[in-house]
Design a protein around this motif. Structure first.
Motif, PDB file in Angstrom:
ATOM      1  N   LYS A  71       0.885  -1.157   0.000  1.00  0.00           N
ATOM      2  CA  LYS A  71       0.000   0.000   0.000  1.00  0.00           C
ATOM      3  C   LYS A  71       0.932   1.217   0.000  1.00  0.00           C
ATOM      4  N   THR A  72       0.504   2.305  -0.619  1.00  0.00           N
ATOM      5  CA  THR A  72       1.357   3.488  -0.703  1.00  0.00           C
ATOM      6  C   THR A  72       1.773   3.967   0.695  1.00  0.00           C
ATOM      7  N   ALA A  73       0.865   3.883   1.647  1.00  0.00           N
ATOM      8  CA  ALA A  73       1.165   4.311   3.016  1.00  0.00           C
ATOM      9  C   ALA A  73       2.248   3.440   3.670  1.00  0.00           C
ATOM     10  N   ASP A  74       2.420   2.226   3.182  1.00  0.00           N
ATOM     11  CA  ASP A  74       3.399   1.306   3.773  1.00  0.00           C
ATOM     12  C   ASP A  74       4.766   1.368   3.096  1.00  0.00           C
ATOM     13  N   LEU A  75       4.844   2.074   1.987  1.00  0.00           N
ATOM     14  CA  LEU A  75       6.091   2.090   1.209  1.00  0.00           C
ATOM     15  C   LEU A  75       7.294   2.508   2.054  1.00  0.00           C
ATOM     16  N   GLN A  76       7.233   3.687   2.630  1.00  0.00           N
ATOM     17  CA  GLN A  76       8.388   4.192   3.384  1.00  0.00           C
ATOM     18  C   GLN A  76       8.710   3.349   4.624  1.00  0.00           C
ATOM     19  N   PRO A  77       7.692   2.984   5.431  1.00  0.00           N
ATOM     20  CA  PRO A  77       7.999   2.129   6.593  1.00  0.00           C
ATOM     21  C   PRO A  77       8.629   0.791   6.200  1.00  0.00           C
ATOM     22  N   VAL A  78       8.125   0.173   5.126  1.00  0.00           N
ATOM     23  CA  VAL A  78       8.681  -1.118   4.699  1.00  0.00           C
ATOM     24  C   VAL A  78      10.097  -0.933   4.155  1.00  0.00           C
ATOM     25  N   ALA A  79      10.295   0.115   3.353  1.00  0.00           N
ATOM     26  CA  ALA A  79      11.628   0.379   2.795  1.00  0.00           C
ATOM     27  C   ALA A  79      12.634   0.620   3.917  1.00  0.00           C
ATOM     28  N   THR A  80      12.227   1.360   4.921  1.00  0.00           N
ATOM     29  CA  THR A  80      13.111   1.654   6.047  1.00  0.00           C
ATOM     30  C   THR A  80      13.407   0.387   6.850  1.00  0.00           C
ATOM     31  N   ALA A  81      12.371  -0.415   7.068  1.00  0.00           N
ATOM     32  CA  ALA A  81      12.548  -1.654   7.824  1.00  0.00           C
ATOM     33  C   ALA A  81      13.425  -2.651   7.070  1.00  0.00           C
ATOM     34  N   GLY A  82      13.403  -2.590   5.736  1.00  0.00           N
ATOM     35  CA  GLY A  82      14.157  -3.544   4.943  1.00  0.00           C
ATOM     36  C   GLY A  82      15.610  -3.183   4.732  1.00  0.00           C
ATOM     37  N   MET A  83      15.931  -1.933   5.007  1.00  0.00           N
ATOM     38  CA  MET A  83      17.276  -1.416   4.738  1.00  0.00           C
ATOM     39  C   MET A  83      18.383  -2.269   5.362  1.00  0.00           C
ATOM     40  N   GLY A  84      18.159  -2.703   6.606  1.00  0.00           N
ATOM     41  CA  GLY A  84      19.185  -3.458   7.306  1.00  0.00           C
ATOM     42  C   GLY A  84      19.133  -4.964   7.058  1.00  0.00           C
ATOM     43  N   ALA A  85      18.176  -5.412   6.260  1.00  0.00           N
ATOM     44  CA  ALA A  85      17.978  -6.851   6.079  1.00  0.00           C
ATOM     45  C   ALA A  85      19.081  -7.505   5.252  1.00  0.00           C
ATOM     46  N   GLY A  86      19.733  -6.711   4.421  1.00  0.00           N
ATOM     47  CA  GLY A  86      20.831  -7.253   3.619  1.00  0.00           C
ATOM     48  C   GLY A  86      20.382  -7.789   2.277  1.00  0.00           C
ATOM     49  N   LEU A  87      21.365  -7.919   1.399  1.00  0.00           N
ATOM     50  CA  LEU A  87      21.088  -8.369   0.034  1.00  0.00           C
ATOM     51  C   LEU A  87      20.500  -9.775   0.000  1.00  0.00           C
ATOM     52  N   ASP A  88      20.992 -10.662   0.890  1.00  0.00           N
ATOM     53  CA  ASP A  88      20.487 -12.052   0.853  1.00  0.00           C
ATOM     54  C   ASP A  88      19.021 -12.136   1.268  1.00  0.00           C
TER      55      ASP A  88
END
Ligand code: CO
Length: 148
Positions: A71-88
Motif C-alpha cells: 500500500k502506498t502508506a506502507d512504502l516508506q515504513p517497509v523500505a526503512t525496515a528492509g534497509m538493514g535486512a541485507g542483500l540475501d
C-alpha cells in the motif's frame, strides 16, 4: 490435412503467447524504472505476473533492483525496515504482511518475476511499487492501480 494442422499450431501458439496478465518493467544503472505507473484490471487478471528486467551492467551489490508492492502508506515504513535486512534477504523485512508481492534483488543483465494476487487487492486502492535497495525507493517508485 497437413495445412490444417499447421493452422492449428499457429493458432495454439498465438493463444499461448497472448498473455495479457503480464506486466513488464525495466530498471537500469541510473537507478530508474522505465515506468512510473502500472495498472491491472481485476476482472481480466485475478493474478498478474510482473517481470522485472535489469537492463544495466552493474552488479546487485552496488546497483541492485527489485520490485516490491505495498500500500502506498506502507512504502516508506517497509523500505526503512528492509534497509538493514541485507542483500540475501532482498532488503525486505522477513515475513512482513505489508509486502503484497516482491521479487528478489537482481543485478545488470538479469530478469526476475513475481506474481501479484490481484483478487486480494482493492479496486481503486492506493498501492505503490518500489525498489527496496537502500536509498533507491525515493526515486525508484511508482503507482500501481487496480481497475475493475
Ligand atoms: Co534499485
Amino acid at each position: 490435412m497437413k495445412s490444417l494442422l499447421g493452422l492449428f499450431m499457429v493458432l495454439f501458439a498465438g493463444n499461448v503467447m497472448a498473455n495479457d496478465c503480464q506486466l513488464e518493467i525495466e530498471a537500469d544503472d541510473m537507478m530508474k524504472f522505465n515506468q512510473t505507473s502500472l495498472s491491472v484490471s481485476a476482472a481480466s487478471c485475478p493474478k498478474v505476473t510482473v517481470v522485472l528486467k535489469h537492463v544495466g551492467k552493474l552488479p546487485a551489490a552496488s546497483m541492485g533492483h527489485n520490485w516490491v508492492l505495498t500500500k502506498t502508506a506502507d512504502l516508506q515504513p517497509v523500505a526503512t525496515a528492509g534497509m538493514g535486512a541485507g542483500l540475501d534477504k532482498n532488503y525486505l523485512p522477513e515475513g512482513d504482511a505489508r509486502v503484497l508481492a516482491s521479487t528478489k534483488v537482481i543485478g545488470g543483465g538479469e530478469t526476475t518475476e513475481t506474481t501479484v494476487d490481484v483478487a486480494a487487492l482493492e479496486v481503486g486502492g492506493d498501492y505503490s511499487f518500489f525498489c527496496s535497495f537502500p536509498g533507491h525507493w525515493a526515486i525508484m517508485k511508482g503507482g500501481f492501480s487496480v481497475t475493475e
